[in-house]
Design a protein around this motif. Structure first.
Motif, PDB file in Angstrom:
ATOM      1  N   THR A  22      40.568 -37.473 -91.755  1.00 53.04           N
ATOM      2  CA  THR A  22      39.709 -38.057 -92.780  1.00 53.04           C
ATOM      3  C   THR A  22      38.336 -38.301 -92.164  1.00 53.04           C
ATOM      4  O   THR A  22      38.165 -38.171 -90.948  1.00 53.04           O
ATOM      5  CB  THR A  22      40.262 -39.410 -93.270  1.00 53.04           C
ATOM      6  OG1 THR A  22      40.183 -40.353 -92.196  1.00 53.04           O
ATOM      7  CG2 THR A  22      41.687 -39.297 -93.767  1.00 53.04           C
ATOM      8  N   ASN A  23      37.389 -38.707 -92.983  1.00 53.12           N
ATOM      9  CA  ASN A  23      36.047 -38.987 -92.459  1.00 53.12           C
ATOM     10  C   ASN A  23      36.036 -40.213 -91.551  1.00 53.12           C
ATOM     11  O   ASN A  23      35.070 -40.454 -90.848  1.00 53.12           O
ATOM     12  CB  ASN A  23      35.035 -39.146 -93.588  1.00 53.12           C
ATOM     13  CG  ASN A  23      35.343 -40.314 -94.495  1.00 53.12           C
ATOM     14  OD1 ASN A  23      36.279 -41.070 -94.288  1.00 53.12           O
ATOM     15  ND2 ASN A  23      34.561 -40.454 -95.534  1.00 53.12           N
ATOM     16  N   LYS A  24      37.128 -40.966 -91.547  1.00 50.60           N
ATOM     17  CA  LYS A  24      37.252 -42.139 -90.677  1.00 50.60           C
ATOM     18  C   LYS A  24      38.058 -41.831 -89.413  1.00 50.60           C
ATOM     19  O   LYS A  24      38.357 -42.714 -88.630  1.00 50.60           O
ATOM     20  CB  LYS A  24      37.911 -43.271 -91.443  1.00 50.60           C
ATOM     21  CG  LYS A  24      37.086 -43.738 -92.625  1.00 50.60           C
ATOM     22  CD  LYS A  24      37.849 -44.743 -93.454  1.00 50.60           C
ATOM     23  CE  LYS A  24      37.063 -45.049 -94.701  1.00 50.60           C
ATOM     24  NZ  LYS A  24      37.650 -44.490 -95.888  1.00 50.60           N
ATOM     25  N   GLY A  25      38.471 -40.563 -89.266  1.00 49.48           N
ATOM     26  CA  GLY A  25      39.196 -40.146 -88.074  1.00 49.48           C
ATOM     27  C   GLY A  25      40.708 -40.259 -88.159  1.00 49.48           C
ATOM     28  O   GLY A  25      41.405 -39.989 -87.187  1.00 49.48           O
ATOM     29  N   LYS A  26      41.251 -40.625 -89.328  1.00 45.28           N
ATOM     30  CA  LYS A  26      42.704 -40.712 -89.494  1.00 45.28           C
ATOM     31  C   LYS A  26      43.283 -39.299 -89.554  1.00 45.28           C
ATOM     32  O   LYS A  26      42.892 -38.496 -90.399  1.00 45.28           O
ATOM     33  CB  LYS A  26      43.037 -41.468 -90.784  1.00 45.28           C
ATOM     34  CG  LYS A  26      44.512 -41.551 -91.073  1.00 45.28           C
ATOM     35  CD  LYS A  26      44.749 -42.258 -92.398  1.00 45.28           C
ATOM     36  CE  LYS A  26      46.199 -42.138 -92.807  1.00 45.28           C
ATOM     37  NZ  LYS A  26      46.413 -42.641 -94.169  1.00 45.28           N
ATOM     38  N   PRO A  27      44.232 -38.969 -88.666  1.00 47.02           N
ATOM     39  CA  PRO A  27      44.812 -37.622 -88.673  1.00 47.02           C
ATOM     40  C   PRO A  27      45.618 -37.355 -89.948  1.00 47.02           C
ATOM     41  O   PRO A  27      46.362 -38.213 -90.406  1.00 47.02           O
ATOM     42  CB  PRO A  27      45.729 -37.597 -87.457  1.00 47.02           C
ATOM     43  CG  PRO A  27      45.523 -38.867 -86.733  1.00 47.02           C
ATOM     44  CD  PRO A  27      44.766 -39.800 -87.610  1.00 47.02           C
ATOM     45  N   LEU A  28      45.437 -36.164 -90.494  1.00 45.86           N
ATOM     46  CA  LEU A  28      46.187 -35.742 -91.673  1.00 45.86           C
ATOM     47  C   LEU A  28      47.172 -34.623 -91.347  1.00 45.86           C
ATOM     48  O   LEU A  28      48.261 -34.582 -91.903  1.00 45.86           O
ATOM     49  CB  LEU A  28      45.239 -35.254 -92.764  1.00 45.86           C
ATOM     50  CG  LEU A  28      44.291 -36.281 -93.357  1.00 45.86           C
ATOM     51  CD1 LEU A  28      43.318 -35.600 -94.303  1.00 45.86           C
ATOM     52  CD2 LEU A  28      45.072 -37.361 -94.076  1.00 45.86           C
ATOM     53  N   ALA A  29      46.755 -33.710 -90.468  1.00 51.31           N
ATOM     54  CA  ALA A  29      47.598 -32.551 -90.159  1.00 51.31           C
ATOM     55  C   ALA A  29      47.153 -31.922 -88.850  1.00 51.31           C
ATOM     56  O   ALA A  29      46.004 -32.086 -88.432  1.00 51.31           O
ATOM     57  CB  ALA A  29      47.495 -31.511 -91.276  1.00 51.31           C
TER      58      ALA A  29
END
Length: 58
Positions: A22-29
């Protein structure tokens, strides 16, 4: 495995090497390569743009 929820405030989606975040650095994949991660991020962002445009189109 549970799919992560992507919220409107998570956009724009970014690619950081092989991780889509995400734009906040949270990993998605995780992707198999940097070009694949870039492609995933691009497609998610394009889809979000289309959905946002469709909300405001008559």
């Amino acid at each position: 495995m549970r799919k992560p929820a992507i919220h409107p405030d998570d956009f724009p989606i970014e690619a950081n090497e092989t991780t889509v975040t995400t734009n906040k650095g949270k990993p998605l994949a995780n992707a198999e390569s940097e070009p694949v991660a870039d492609e995933i991020a691009d497609r998610l962002n394009e889809q979000a743009d289309r959905e946002e445009h469709d909300k405001w189109s008559p």
